[in-house]
Design a protein around this motif. Structure first.
Motif, PDB file in Angstrom:
ATOM      1  N   LEU A  70       0.276   8.108 -33.793  1.00  0.00           N
ATOM      2  CA  LEU A  70       0.338   9.490 -33.297  1.00  0.00           C
ATOM      3  C   LEU A  70       0.858  10.469 -34.344  1.00  0.00           C
ATOM      4  CD1 LEU A  70       1.811   8.885 -29.733  1.00  0.00           C
ATOM      5  CD2 LEU A  70      -0.418   9.889 -30.237  1.00  0.00           C
ATOM      6  N   TRP A  71       1.698   9.965 -35.253  1.00  0.00           N
ATOM      7  CA  TRP A  71       2.275  10.882 -36.246  1.00  0.00           C
ATOM      8  C   TRP A  71       1.390  11.004 -37.498  1.00  0.00           C
ATOM      9  CZ3 TRP A  71       4.504  13.086 -32.830  1.00  0.00           C
ATOM     10  CH2 TRP A  71       5.756  12.805 -32.273  1.00  0.00           C
ATOM     11  N   GLU A  72       0.268  10.246 -37.519  1.00  0.00           N
ATOM     12  CA  GLU A  72      -0.606  10.325 -38.690  1.00  0.00           C
ATOM     13  C   GLU A  72      -1.334  11.666 -38.687  1.00  0.00           C
ATOM     14  OE1 GLU A  72      -3.568   7.190 -40.838  1.00  0.00           O
ATOM     15  OE2 GLU A  72      -4.225   8.030 -38.935  1.00  0.00           O
ATOM     16  N   PRO A  94       1.368 -10.664 -31.330  1.00  0.00           N
ATOM     17  CA  PRO A  94       1.265  -9.597 -30.317  1.00  0.00           C
ATOM     18  C   PRO A  94       2.201  -9.855 -29.130  1.00  0.00           C
ATOM     19  CG  PRO A  94      -0.896 -10.513 -30.887  1.00  0.00           C
ATOM     20  CD  PRO A  94       0.122 -11.397 -31.524  1.00  0.00           C
ATOM     21  N   ALA A  95       2.990  -8.857 -28.773  1.00  0.00           N
ATOM     22  CA  ALA A  95       3.974  -9.019 -27.690  1.00  0.00           C
ATOM     23  C   ALA A  95       3.295  -9.396 -26.366  1.00  0.00           C
ATOM     24  CB  ALA A  95       4.780  -7.731 -27.527  1.00  0.00           C
ATOM     25  N   GLY A  96       2.081  -8.921 -26.165  1.00  0.00           N
ATOM     26  CA  GLY A  96       1.361  -9.224 -24.923  1.00  0.00           C
ATOM     27  C   GLY A  96       1.004 -10.696 -24.791  1.00  0.00           C
ATOM     28  N   GLY A 127       9.822  -0.578 -27.795  1.00  0.00           N
ATOM     29  CA  GLY A 127       9.251   0.581 -28.472  1.00  0.00           C
ATOM     30  C   GLY A 127       7.747   0.607 -28.253  1.00  0.00           C
ATOM     31  N   ALA A 128       7.091   1.527 -28.945  1.00  0.00           N
ATOM     32  CA  ALA A 128       5.672   1.785 -28.703  1.00  0.00           C
ATOM     33  C   ALA A 128       4.786   0.535 -28.827  1.00  0.00           C
ATOM     34  CB  ALA A 128       5.185   2.861 -29.658  1.00  0.00           C
ATOM     35  N   GLY A 129       5.232  -0.448 -29.626  1.00  0.00           N
ATOM     36  CA  GLY A 129       4.406  -1.650 -29.835  1.00  0.00           C
ATOM     37  C   GLY A 129       4.116  -2.408 -28.560  1.00  0.00           C
ATOM     38  N   ILE A 130       5.011  -2.342 -27.569  1.00  0.00           N
ATOM     39  CA  ILE A 130       4.741  -3.110 -26.348  1.00  0.00           C
ATOM     40  C   ILE A 130       3.589  -2.492 -25.560  1.00  0.00           C
ATOM     41  CG2 ILE A 130       6.400  -1.996 -24.765  1.00  0.00           C
ATOM     42  CD1 ILE A 130       6.837  -4.931 -23.669  1.00  0.00           C
ATOM     43  N   ALA A 175       0.983  -1.033 -27.101  1.00  0.00           N
ATOM     44  CA  ALA A 175      -0.212  -0.989 -27.960  1.00  0.00           C
ATOM     45  C   ALA A 175      -1.361  -1.739 -27.299  1.00  0.00           C
ATOM     46  CB  ALA A 175       0.104  -1.580 -29.330  1.00  0.00           C
ATOM     47  N   GLU A 176      -1.056  -2.885 -26.694  1.00  0.00           N
ATOM     48  CA  GLU A 176      -2.120  -3.674 -26.053  1.00  0.00           C
ATOM     49  C   GLU A 176      -2.573  -3.067 -24.719  1.00  0.00           C
ATOM     50  OE1 GLU A 176      -1.109  -8.113 -26.704  1.00  0.00           O
ATOM     51  OE2 GLU A 176       0.495  -6.943 -27.641  1.00  0.00           O
ATOM     52  N   SER A 177      -1.925  -1.980 -24.310  1.00  0.00           N
ATOM     53  CA  SER A 177      -2.410  -1.211 -23.157  1.00  0.00           C
ATOM     54  C   SER A 177      -3.296  -0.069 -23.617  1.00  0.00           C
ATOM     55  CB  SER A 177      -1.231  -0.651 -22.357  1.00  0.00           C
ATOM     56  OG  SER A 177      -0.504  -1.698 -21.752  1.00  0.00           O
TER      57      SER A 177
END
Ligand code: OAD
Length: 257
Positions: A50-52, A241-243, A32-35, A37-39
């Motif tokens: 984005l939905w905020e 963090p996934a990264g 999902g989007a979290g992967i 995030a570090e990009s």
């Protein structure tokens, strides 16, 4: 929200995940989007998401597009512009390496992301269950076009039939692409390890894959900053963090890249 990461727990999780991957016959991954995030790409939910301050109904539904296509396109033009500057991070590369190790029939990458960064990182077979920002689809003749990330006209039209183009993404109230979804479900049912990365696990049917995997007997591993809504279905949680976490995992199993 700040969650302290217990490094002892993370170490134990990584050891358990390494064991599972070593013994795995088939692996499926849901990202999902979290992967990304570090990009530097914003996720959907939470502060800065984005939905905020944005009503989903205003920009990501077929009704919104019929009512005000220019407004909807503005949102997608901005997201495509963000993609131009974005590069894959070590988390994407680690998953590409996992695919190379297991090989096609034993490995499936399913993504909810529409950014295409897995492919840029070298993943060859990616099931994009929510479509892609890099493609358009004609609302009249249905033709799908690869568009890369170059700027498009404010209201792009089909060179073949003149119809209005839309982003080739899945909006709320729309079905998922049938064949891609069927492949995702079948890979999920067959896998011995199911790795869930960077998703809040609240959007269905995608989030339902986690339960499907669990019911089919897979070991479920979650990589996220915090436990997701599917946290109770997880056997091994890798909270960081996934990264950083994914490259460590892959390096511990197969050595440095
Ligand atoms: P969300 O924004 O809902 O969730 C992002 C998840 O990533 C959260 O659980 C974060 O904790 C986690 N996260 C953030 N940074 C991370 C990092 N560096 N490493 C690991 N995890 C991190 O995004 P999705 O779950 O992808 O659908 O959202 C699902 C769907 O909702 C999207 O595909 C999109 C959206 O509406 C459609 O547009 C159809």
């Amino acid at each position: 929200m700040h969650h302290p990461v217990d490094s002892g727990e993370l170490e134990a999780g990584i050891r358990a995940a390494v064991e599972s991957l070593r013994g795995a016959t088939t692996v499926a991954v849901l990202t999902g989007a979290g992967i990304s995030a570090e990009s530097g790409l914003a996720t959907f939910r939470g502060a800065g998401g984005l939905w905020e301050g944005q009503r989903v109904e205003d920009v990501a539904t077929p009704f919104a597009f019929r009512r005000d296509p220019a407004l909807v396109w503005r949102f997608y033009h901005q997201r495509r512009a963000a993609l131009r500057a974005a590069r894959p991070n070590p988390g994407h590369y680690a998953l590409a390496r996992l695919e190379r190790h297991f090989g096609a029939p034993r490995f499936t990458l399913i993504t909810q992301n529409v950014d295409g960064l897995h492919q840029v990182a070298g993943s060859e077979r990616v099931l994009e269950i929510h479509g892609s920002l890099r493609r358009t689809r004609c609302t009249r003749c249905g033709q799908v076009r690869e568009q890369g990330t170059e700027p498009l006209p404010e209201l792009p039209h089909c060179p073949a039939c003149g119809g209005l183009l839309r982003p080739d993404v899945v909006w709320f109230h729309e079905p998922l692409p049938e064949r891609v979804w069927a492949e995702a479900e079948s890979a999920t049912t067959r896998c011995s390890v199911f790795l869930v990365v960077g998703t809040s696990a609240v959007v269905y049917p995608a989030a339902g894959l986690i339960e499907t995997a669990r019911l089919a007997g897979a070991v479920v591993i979650e990589s996220n900053l915090v436990p997701s809504a599917a946290g109770h279905l997880v056997d091994i949680g890798l909270y960081g963090p996934a990264g950083q976490v994914l490259p460590r995992l892959v390096t511990e199993v197969w050595g440095p890249a």
